[in-house]
Design an enzyme around this catalytic site. Structure first.
Site, PDB file in Angstrom:
ATOM      1  N   GLY A  45       6.012  -0.924  15.799  1.00 55.60           N
ATOM      2  CA  GLY A  45       6.857  -1.347  16.904  1.00 55.60           C
ATOM      3  C   GLY A  45       6.034  -2.071  17.958  1.00 55.60           C
ATOM      4  O   GLY A  45       6.389  -2.089  19.134  1.00 55.60           O
ATOM      5  N   SER A  47       5.646  -5.125  18.461  1.00 59.91           N
ATOM      6  CA  SER A  47       6.113  -6.466  18.823  1.00 59.91           C
ATOM      7  C   SER A  47       7.031  -6.461  20.036  1.00 59.91           C
ATOM      8  O   SER A  47       7.506  -7.513  20.459  1.00 59.91           O
ATOM      9  CB  SER A  47       6.851  -7.096  17.630  1.00 59.91           C
ATOM     10  OG  SER A  47       8.010  -6.339  17.319  1.00 59.91           O
ATOM     11  N   SER A  48       7.296  -5.283  20.611  1.00 59.21           N
ATOM     12  CA  SER A  48       8.259  -5.217  21.715  1.00 59.21           C
ATOM     13  C   SER A  48       8.006  -3.992  22.598  1.00 59.21           C
ATOM     14  O   SER A  48       7.427  -3.002  22.144  1.00 59.21           O
ATOM     15  CB  SER A  48       9.685  -5.130  21.126  1.00 59.21           C
ATOM     16  OG  SER A  48      10.648  -4.881  22.125  1.00 59.21           O
ATOM     17  N   GLY A  49       8.424  -4.079  23.850  1.00 57.51           N
ATOM     18  CA  GLY A  49       8.485  -2.915  24.738  1.00 57.51           C
ATOM     19  C   GLY A  49       7.200  -2.107  24.858  1.00 57.51           C
ATOM     20  O   GLY A  49       6.129  -2.660  25.123  1.00 57.51           O
ATOM     21  N   ARG A  70       9.439  -5.213  11.782  1.00 56.00           N
ATOM     22  CA  ARG A  70      10.158  -5.914  10.719  1.00 56.00           C
ATOM     23  C   ARG A  70      10.179  -7.428  10.952  1.00 56.00           C
ATOM     24  O   ARG A  70       9.846  -8.204  10.064  1.00 56.00           O
ATOM     25  CB  ARG A  70      11.618  -5.413  10.645  1.00 56.00           C
ATOM     26  CG  ARG A  70      11.767  -4.021  10.076  1.00 56.00           C
ATOM     27  CD  ARG A  70      13.149  -3.471  10.358  1.00 56.00           C
ATOM     28  NE  ARG A  70      13.421  -3.484  11.803  1.00 56.00           N
ATOM     29  CZ  ARG A  70      14.545  -3.062  12.357  1.00 56.00           C
ATOM     30  NH1 ARG A  70      15.528  -2.614  11.597  1.00 56.00           N
ATOM     31  NH2 ARG A  70      14.710  -3.106  13.669  1.00 56.00           N
ATOM     32  N   ASP A  96       9.231  -2.778   7.019  1.00 54.66           N
ATOM     33  CA  ASP A  96      10.192  -1.813   7.533  1.00 54.66           C
ATOM     34  C   ASP A  96       9.616  -0.424   7.270  1.00 54.66           C
ATOM     35  O   ASP A  96       9.249  -0.123   6.122  1.00 54.66           O
ATOM     36  CB  ASP A  96      11.535  -2.000   6.804  1.00 54.66           C
ATOM     37  CG  ASP A  96      12.656  -1.186   7.442  1.00 54.66           C
ATOM     38  OD1 ASP A  96      12.411  -0.028   7.834  1.00 54.66           O
ATOM     39  OD2 ASP A  96      13.771  -1.723   7.545  1.00 54.66           O
ATOM     40  N   SER A 175       7.552  10.110  21.055  1.00 55.13           N
ATOM     41  CA  SER A 175       8.811  10.851  21.123  1.00 55.13           C
ATOM     42  C   SER A 175       9.600  10.299  22.294  1.00 55.13           C
ATOM     43  O   SER A 175       9.668   9.079  22.488  1.00 55.13           O
ATOM     44  CB  SER A 175       8.522  12.349  21.256  1.00 55.13           C
ATOM     45  OG  SER A 175       9.728  13.075  21.268  1.00 55.13           O
ATOM     46  N   TYR A 189      19.719  10.966  18.090  1.00 55.00           N
ATOM     47  CA  TYR A 189      18.412  10.517  18.593  1.00 55.00           C
ATOM     48  C   TYR A 189      17.525  11.715  18.936  1.00 55.00           C
ATOM     49  O   TYR A 189      16.357  11.774  18.538  1.00 55.00           O
ATOM     50  CB  TYR A 189      18.644   9.623  19.811  1.00 55.00           C
ATOM     51  CG  TYR A 189      17.383   9.083  20.448  1.00 55.00           C
ATOM     52  CD1 TYR A 189      16.581   8.166  19.775  1.00 55.00           C
ATOM     53  CD2 TYR A 189      17.002   9.477  21.725  1.00 55.00           C
ATOM     54  CE1 TYR A 189      15.433   7.656  20.375  1.00 55.00           C
ATOM     55  CE2 TYR A 189      15.866   8.968  22.332  1.00 55.00           C
ATOM     56  CZ  TYR A 189      15.081   8.057  21.647  1.00 55.00           C
ATOM     57  OH  TYR A 189      13.949   7.564  22.240  1.00 55.00           O
ATOM     58  N   LYS A 193      13.936  12.984  17.349  1.00 54.96           N
ATOM     59  CA  LYS A 193      12.735  13.109  18.190  1.00 54.96           C
ATOM     60  C   LYS A 193      12.233  14.557  18.238  1.00 54.96           C
ATOM     61  O   LYS A 193      11.019  14.786  18.207  1.00 54.96           O
ATOM     62  CB  LYS A 193      13.018  12.571  19.597  1.00 54.96           C
ATOM     63  CG  LYS A 193      13.271  11.057  19.654  1.00 54.96           C
ATOM     64  CD  LYS A 193      12.032  10.249  19.241  1.00 54.96           C
ATOM     65  CE  LYS A 193      12.199   8.762  19.496  1.00 54.96           C
ATOM     66  NZ  LYS A 193      11.018   7.979  19.081  1.00 54.96           N
TER      67      LYS A 193
END
Ligand code: NDP
Ligand code: VSD
Length: 329
Positions: A45, A47-49, A70, A96, A175, A189, A193
């Site tokens: 992850g 690539s963002s945030g 992805r 993925d 988390s 969700y 977590k």
């Protein structure tokens, strides 16, 4: 009375020092420093945030960074942004996390990892009754099963590497504060977590002999593209309850996360409410800091009381919202 006063003062002074000394002897695993400079940090992850903020910060600290997600175009965008901000080139891997074979292939290409950050995650907040089972399964598959795929694939080479170098390594798992307390709108969700805590606690027992430290990171609402998307459809009650914890910027969460990883902390809270949550939910979690253990032991009762106050407030919010919106009429 006057004769007993010095004795009483002595006791008040000696008791905490004695407790701290006992905790310094007790706490496990033993504290570790996990350096980032010159080491391979692999972030899903990325690539963002929050993942992108962590990748940027790690590159800035002189780590060799790899990111996995992805969407190849977003990965290239992240690579360019990190290059512009840090002059460092990061490795990008399009895969993925639900695809165990693709995850293995990426990790093989990237080479042995020193710090594995399982940060990828998806979330759509909805009452369970409104949420499709496909979406429930989607969150569990990515957030939980994806993390299993990563750790299974990365662990053998990580172990070989710590044996070879003697330098401690880290497996960090992203988390959420919704992984410490269940919240209206987050059944799927939160389940995905909370499960990561069980995974992390058990895993820490299994990898400590290989000098690998597990970190679980618990951010509050954080300004990211993911949150912006979530907020388009998040139930109002979820918004209100999630607002009990102050929002953060991705860069600040990244800084807290990397500091937690570097000090080998098992539980990594990110803001003040998170610190309270960590004490309230400390339970049987591993703890390497005598000082934090001291706060946990002393704060347990008080934080339980605070937790009951928060629940009182949240149940009142839900009751008022349903009364106003005549849901049960
Ligand atoms: N933002 C928040 O308020 C909070 C977030 N968190 C947690 O922090 C983490 C990051 O969140 P945030 O930065 O907001 O998320 P974003 O939605 O901004 O970014 C998510 C990242 O994960 C990647 N990703 C998603 N699904 C997969 C998949 N199946 N395989 C590989 N990569 C995937 C995305 O890339 P791509 O789509 O291209 O695959 C992207 O890089 C998550 O685990 C989230 O649960 C925790 C608390 C609060
Ligand atoms: C003992 C005292 C307790 C103190 C305070 C408790 C506050 C709890 C607030 C929980 C907020 C959850 C946000 C989830 C964010 C998230 O993960 C989504 N944005 C999806 O990414």
């Amino acid at each position: 009375m006057a004769a007993e006063l010095p004795l009483l003062l002595l006791l008040i002074l000696v008791a905490p020092v004695g407790l701290l000394a006992a905790l310094a002897f007790l706490v496990r695993p033993r504290a570790a420093r996990i350096p980032l400079r010159g080491r391979h940090v692999f972030i899903t992850g990325g690539s963002s945030g929050i993942g992108l903020a962590m990748a940027t910060a790690a590159a800035r600290e002189g780590a060799r960074v790899s990111i996995l997600a992805r969407n190849a175009a977003r990965l290239e965008g992240a690579r360019a942004a990190i290059k512009a901000a840090t002059e460092q080139d990061v490795g990008v891997y399009a895969a993925d996390v639900r695809d165990a074979t693709a995850v293995s292939r990426s990790l093989e290409e990237a080479g042995p990892v020193d710090v594995l950050v399982c940060n990828h995650g998806v979330f759509v907040a909805k009452e369970l009754e409104e949420q499709d089972m496909e979406d429930v399964k989607w969150m569990v598959d990515i957030n939980l099963m994806g993390t299993f795929h990563l750790i299974k694939a990365a662990l053998p080479a990580m172990k070989a590497r710590t044996r070879e170098t003697g330098v401690p390594a880290s497996i960090a798992i992203m988390s959420s504060q919704a992984g410490q307390v269940g919240i209206y709108g987050y059944t799927a969700y939160s389940a995905s977590k909370f499960a990561l805590t069980g995974l992390g606690e058990s895993l820490q027992h299994e990898v400590i002999s290989d000098n690998i430290h597990v970190s679980l990171i618990f951010p509050p609402d954080t300004e990211t593209p993911g949150l912006a998307e979530e907020q388009k459809s998040r139930p109002e009650v979820t918004n209100i309850i999630a607002g009990s914890s102050g929002g953060m910027k991705a860069d600040d969460v990244a800084k807290k996360a990397l500091n937690g990883i570097k000090s080998g902390r098992f539980i990594v809270p990110c803001n003040f409410e998170g610190a309270m949550l960590a004490i309230a939910t400390s339970g049987l979690t591993p703890q390497s800091s005598p000082l934090i253990a001291f706060v946990e032991v002393m704060g347990a009762g008080l934080m339980r009381f605070a937790a009951l106050c928060f629940q009182w407030n949240w149940f009142s919010t839900i009751e008022n919202w349903y009364a106003k919106n005549k849901k049960n009429a």
